[in-house]
Design a protein around this motif. Structure first.
Motif, short mmCIF file in Angstrom:
data_model
loop_
_atom_site.label_atom_id
_atom_site.label_comp_id
_atom_site.label_asym_id
_atom_site.label_seq_id
_atom_site.Cartn_x
_atom_site.Cartn_y
_atom_site.Cartn_z
N ARG A 41 60.06 76.28 73.23
CA ARG A 41 59.55 75.75 71.96
C ARG A 41 58.30 74.91 72.15
N ARG A 42 58.31 74.06 73.17
CA ARG A 42 57.14 73.20 73.44
C ARG A 42 55.92 74.03 73.79
N ARG A 43 56.09 75.00 74.68
CA ARG A 43 54.95 75.83 75.09
C ARG A 43 54.44 76.67 73.92
N HIS A 44 55.36 77.18 73.10
CA HIS A 44 54.95 77.97 71.95
C HIS A 44 54.08 77.14 71.02
N THR A 50 46.38 76.01 70.22
CA THR A 50 45.12 76.33 70.89
C THR A 50 44.61 77.72 70.52
N GLY A 51 45.22 78.32 69.47
CA GLY A 51 44.68 79.56 68.91
C GLY A 51 45.24 80.85 69.45
N HIS A 52 46.26 80.80 70.28
CA HIS A 52 46.85 82.03 70.79
C HIS A 52 47.77 82.66 69.75
N ARG A 53 47.91 83.97 69.81
CA ARG A 53 48.77 84.69 68.88
C ARG A 53 50.15 84.91 69.50
N ASN A 54 51.14 85.09 68.64
CA ASN A 54 52.53 85.16 69.11
C ASN A 54 52.77 86.21 70.19
N ALA A 55 52.24 87.41 70.04
CA ALA A 55 52.48 88.45 71.04
C ALA A 55 52.02 87.99 72.42
N GLU A 56 50.85 87.38 72.46
CA GLU A 56 50.32 86.87 73.72
C GLU A 56 51.17 85.68 74.22
N TYR A 58 54.37 85.02 73.67
CA TYR A 58 55.68 85.44 74.18
C TYR A 58 55.56 85.99 75.59
N ALA A 59 54.57 86.83 75.82
CA ALA A 59 54.38 87.40 77.16
C ALA A 59 54.03 86.31 78.17
N ARG A 60 53.20 85.39 77.76
CA ARG A 60 52.79 84.31 78.66
C ARG A 60 53.96 83.40 79.03
N ILE A 61 54.76 83.03 78.03
CA ILE A 61 55.92 82.17 78.30
C ILE A 61 56.91 82.88 79.21
N ALA A 62 57.16 84.15 78.95
CA ALA A 62 58.08 84.91 79.81
C ALA A 62 57.58 84.92 81.25
N ALA A 63 56.29 85.09 81.44
CA ALA A 63 55.71 85.09 82.79
C ALA A 63 55.82 83.71 83.43
#
Length: 86
Positions: A41-44, A50-56, A58-63
């Protein structure tokens, strides 16, 4: 910090005083004791602001989670037993 050996090791290898080493260790442990749900939740929120979109996001948090030490969930004795014996 209750682990005197760890405090001593950090103080010795960094030049910090034992009390400074203990504070650093406590801070690091607190950072990594964050439950997975809170981290996600915090990272999301941070990435959204900072302007990132959800699809990006989710992938980033998973990584990030693959390489991050996170707090283990609380387990009941039964859950621990099931892990051990299946």
């Amino acid at each position: 910090m209750n682990d005197a050996e760890l405090v001593s090791r950090v103080a010795l290898t960094t030049g910090l005083s034992p009390s400074e080493a203990a504070r650093v260790i406590e801070d690091v442990l607190a950072w990594y004791s964050e439950p997975v749900e809170h981290y996600v939740r915090r990272r999301h929120t941070t990435l959204q602001t900072t302007g990132h979109r959800n699809a990006e996001i989710y992938a980033r948090i998973a990584a990030e989670l693959r390489d991050r030490v996170v707090a283990a969930p609380e387990l009941t004795e039964r859950q621990v037993r099931r892990i051990v014996y299946g």
